[in-house]
Design a protein around this motif. Structure first.
Motif, PDB file in Angstrom:
ATOM      1  N   GLU A  62       0.847  -1.198   0.000  1.00  0.00           N
ATOM      2  CA  GLU A  62       0.000   0.000   0.000  1.00  0.00           C
ATOM      3  C   GLU A  62       0.880   1.245   0.000  1.00  0.00           C
ATOM      4  O   GLU A  62       1.984   1.235   0.553  1.00  0.00           O
ATOM      5  N   GLN A  63       0.358   2.291  -0.611  1.00  0.00           N
ATOM      6  CA  GLN A  63       1.140   3.523  -0.692  1.00  0.00           C
ATOM      7  C   GLN A  63       1.556   3.971   0.713  1.00  0.00           C
ATOM      8  O   GLN A  63       0.714   4.215   1.571  1.00  0.00           O
ATOM      9  N   PRO A  64       2.867   4.065   0.962  1.00  0.00           N
ATOM     10  CA  PRO A  64       3.315   4.505   2.288  1.00  0.00           C
ATOM     11  C   PRO A  64       2.893   5.940   2.586  1.00  0.00           C
ATOM     12  O   PRO A  64       2.526   6.263   3.722  1.00  0.00           O
ATOM     13  N   GLY A  65       2.968   6.803   1.577  1.00  0.00           N
ATOM     14  CA  GLY A  65       2.601   8.203   1.777  1.00  0.00           C
ATOM     15  C   GLY A  65       3.689   8.997   2.492  1.00  0.00           C
ATOM     16  O   GLY A  65       4.058  10.089   2.080  1.00  0.00           O
ATOM     17  N   VAL A  66       4.196   8.444   3.584  1.00  0.00           N
ATOM     18  CA  VAL A  66       5.219   9.113   4.391  1.00  0.00           C
ATOM     19  C   VAL A  66       6.449   8.212   4.473  1.00  0.00           C
ATOM     20  O   VAL A  66       6.335   7.011   4.724  1.00  0.00           O
ATOM     21  N   ALA A 114       9.618  12.786   4.752  1.00  0.00           N
ATOM     22  CA  ALA A 114       9.215  13.313   3.449  1.00  0.00           C
ATOM     23  C   ALA A 114       7.952  12.587   3.007  1.00  0.00           C
ATOM     24  O   ALA A 114       7.671  11.466   3.447  1.00  0.00           O
ATOM     25  N   LYS A 115       7.206  13.241   2.125  1.00  0.00           N
ATOM     26  CA  LYS A 115       5.955  12.649   1.623  1.00  0.00           C
ATOM     27  C   LYS A 115       6.072  12.394   0.129  1.00  0.00           C
ATOM     28  O   LYS A 115       6.621  13.217  -0.614  1.00  0.00           O
ATOM     29  N   ALA A 116       5.558  11.251  -0.299  1.00  0.00           N
ATOM     30  CA  ALA A 116       5.601  10.891  -1.721  1.00  0.00           C
ATOM     31  C   ALA A 116       4.661   9.729  -1.989  1.00  0.00           C
ATOM     32  O   ALA A 116       4.334   8.941  -1.083  1.00  0.00           O
ATOM     33  N   GLN A 117       4.241   9.608  -3.233  1.00  0.00           N
ATOM     34  CA  GLN A 117       3.468   8.474  -3.709  1.00  0.00           C
ATOM     35  C   GLN A 117       4.317   7.725  -4.725  1.00  0.00           C
ATOM     36  O   GLN A 117       5.062   8.342  -5.503  1.00  0.00           O
ATOM     37  N   LEU A 118       4.226   6.412  -4.746  1.00  0.00           N
ATOM     38  CA  LEU A 118       5.069   5.584  -5.597  1.00  0.00           C
ATOM     39  C   LEU A 118       4.408   5.300  -6.939  1.00  0.00           C
ATOM     40  O   LEU A 118       3.187   5.429  -7.093  1.00  0.00           O
ATOM     41  N   GLY A 119       5.261   4.909  -7.913  1.00  0.00           N
ATOM     42  CA  GLY A 119       4.766   4.632  -9.259  1.00  0.00           C
ATOM     43  C   GLY A 119       4.695   3.148  -9.564  1.00  0.00           C
ATOM     44  O   GLY A 119       4.100   2.381  -8.806  1.00  0.00           O
ATOM     45  N   PHE A 142      18.337   3.344   1.836  1.00  0.00           N
ATOM     46  CA  PHE A 142      17.782   2.009   2.084  1.00  0.00           C
ATOM     47  C   PHE A 142      16.806   1.694   0.967  1.00  0.00           C
ATOM     48  O   PHE A 142      16.310   2.590   0.269  1.00  0.00           O
ATOM     49  N   ALA A 143      16.567   0.406   0.778  1.00  0.00           N
ATOM     50  CA  ALA A 143      15.719  -0.032  -0.327  1.00  0.00           C
ATOM     51  C   ALA A 143      14.573  -0.893   0.184  1.00  0.00           C
ATOM     52  O   ALA A 143      14.655  -1.519   1.247  1.00  0.00           O
ATOM     53  N   PHE A 144      13.495  -0.920  -0.580  1.00  0.00           N
ATOM     54  CA  PHE A 144      12.340  -1.769  -0.285  1.00  0.00           C
ATOM     55  C   PHE A 144      11.685  -2.136  -1.615  1.00  0.00           C
ATOM     56  O   PHE A 144      11.997  -1.546  -2.663  1.00  0.00           O
ATOM     57  N   THR A 145      10.799  -3.096  -1.579  1.00  0.00           N
ATOM     58  CA  THR A 145      10.126  -3.553  -2.796  1.00  0.00           C
ATOM     59  C   THR A 145       8.668  -3.088  -2.776  1.00  0.00           C
ATOM     60  O   THR A 145       7.951  -3.291  -1.781  1.00  0.00           O
ATOM     61  N   TRP A 146       8.271  -2.500  -3.877  1.00  0.00           N
ATOM     62  CA  TRP A 146       6.897  -1.984  -4.015  1.00  0.00           C
ATOM     63  C   TRP A 146       6.093  -2.945  -4.886  1.00  0.00           C
ATOM     64  O   TRP A 146       6.349  -3.115  -6.069  1.00  0.00           O
ATOM     65  N   GLN A 147       5.119  -3.616  -4.250  1.00  0.00           N
ATOM     66  CA  GLN A 147       4.197  -4.533  -4.937  1.00  0.00           C
ATOM     67  C   GLN A 147       2.774  -4.077  -4.626  1.00  0.00           C
ATOM     68  O   GLN A 147       2.151  -4.562  -3.679  1.00  0.00           O
ATOM     69  N   PRO A 148       2.296  -3.104  -5.374  1.00  0.00           N
ATOM     70  CA  PRO A 148       0.998  -2.518  -5.052  1.00  0.00           C
ATOM     71  C   PRO A 148      -0.151  -3.525  -5.132  1.00  0.00           C
ATOM     72  O   PRO A 148      -0.233  -4.321  -6.074  1.00  0.00           O
ATOM     73  N   ALA A 149      -0.994  -3.493  -4.129  1.00  0.00           N
ATOM     74  CA  ALA A 149      -2.196  -4.330  -4.133  1.00  0.00           C
ATOM     75  C   ALA A 149      -3.207  -3.730  -5.105  1.00  0.00           C
ATOM     76  O   ALA A 149      -3.069  -2.585  -5.555  1.00  0.00           O
ATOM     77  N   ALA A 150      -4.221  -4.513  -5.417  1.00  0.00           N
ATOM     78  CA  ALA A 150      -5.247  -4.056  -6.351  1.00  0.00           C
ATOM     79  C   ALA A 150      -5.911  -2.791  -5.812  1.00  0.00           C
ATOM     80  O   ALA A 150      -6.192  -2.672  -4.619  1.00  0.00           O
ATOM     81  N   GLY A 151      -6.129  -1.841  -6.707  1.00  0.00           N
ATOM     82  CA  GLY A 151      -6.813  -0.614  -6.322  1.00  0.00           C
ATOM     83  C   GLY A 151      -5.898   0.519  -5.894  1.00  0.00           C
ATOM     84  O   GLY A 151      -6.367   1.634  -5.641  1.00  0.00           O
ATOM     85  N   GLN A 152      -4.587   0.265  -5.803  1.00  0.00           N
ATOM     86  CA  GLN A 152      -3.654   1.317  -5.401  1.00  0.00           C
ATOM     87  C   GLN A 152      -3.385   2.265  -6.580  1.00  0.00           C
ATOM     88  O   GLN A 152      -3.125   1.824  -7.697  1.00  0.00           O
ATOM     89  N   GLU A 153      -3.482   3.567  -6.326  1.00  0.00           N
ATOM     90  CA  GLU A 153      -3.176   4.552  -7.359  1.00  0.00           C
ATOM     91  C   GLU A 153      -1.657   4.695  -7.499  1.00  0.00           C
ATOM     92  O   GLU A 153      -0.938   4.722  -6.499  1.00  0.00           O
TER      93      GLU A 153
END
Length: 235
Positions: A62-66, A114-119, A142-153
């Motif tokens: 899910e989008q962390p946002g922060v 900081a605030k941001a939305q992922l692509g 630092f790194a992390f993996t972004w695997q957006p769930a269904a419905g994430q913008e």
């Protein structure tokens, strides 16, 4: 016998002088040793990271946002452009990784935020830079993996590093570089010289007084080992 009545008082006075001289000598050595050892200043150490949001190596759905980096001590909040920053970029396997967010960051006590939305999905990197309480700039990533769930913008990134409204220049971070320090003054050195000089003078004075006091304890003797004429008899 009349003169002998004063001798206990004289011996007592000499004892006090000797004790005072000994105490002064010890104090002088202690003072000199303390000065030569140098003042015990506060320990100087850079802040260290204790947690990040998202956690390093985690999988985010899910989008962390922060985004946050929390250290073990308060950070310096500076108005200098670029002194503190956070940049979120990814995906790492893209032909051209993009940047997300406006590049603005804020310090709250020990935390940089900081605030941001992922692509698009993939591996993202958060690069950060702050100034620790000892005045040194520290940075890391630092790194992390972004695997957006269904419905994430999904956000649209930028190929140009964000500069928080034009207040940040460049897009790189600096590792453990010291911020310019104020020119050193000779005040501390002068103080040390004065303290050392005073301690040495105290030791010399105490030694002289001790030698004089000890020398007066023994009455003078004549050539034959007897007190010279006019010296009050002792019991």
């Amino acid at each position: 016998m009349r003169h002998n009545a004063h001798r206990p008082a004289q011996n007592h006075a000499r004892g006090r002088v000797a004790a005072w001289a000994l105490g002064l000598t010890l104090a002088g050595f202690v003072c000199a040793g303390s000065v030569l050892a140098g003042p015990a200043g506060p320990a100087s150490a850079h802040n260290s990271v204790i947690s990040t949001t998202p956690a390093a190596g985690s999988v985010v759905t899910e989008q962390p946002g922060v985004f946050q980096v929390t250290t073990n001590d308060d950070l310096l909040k500076l108005d200098t452009p670029g002194a503190m920053r956070m940049q979120i970029s990814g995906p790492a396997d893209a032909a051209t990784p993009l940047y997300y967010g406006d590049g603005c960051s804020t310090v709250f006590g020990p935390t940089l935020e900081a605030k941001a939305q992922l692509g698009e999905p993939g591996k993202y990197t958060v690069a950060w830079q702050v100034v620790s309480t000892d005045g040194h700039t520290i940075s890391g990533d630092f790194a992390f993996t972004w695997q957006p769930a269904a419905g994430q913008e999904l956000a649209t990134g930028s190929s140009i590093p964000p500069d928080c409204g034009g207040t940040i220049t460049g897009g790189t971070t600096q590792t453990d570089a010291a911020t310019p320090a104020a020119p050193a003054t000779d005040t501390a050195a002068l103080g040390d010289v004065l303290w050392i000089g005073g301690a040495v003078a105290a030791v010399i004075l105490a030694t002289v007084v001790t030698l004089v006091a000890v020398g007066r304890r023994k009455p003078p003797t004549g050539p034959t080992g007897t007190p010279p004429e006019g010296t009050p008899p002792t019991e």
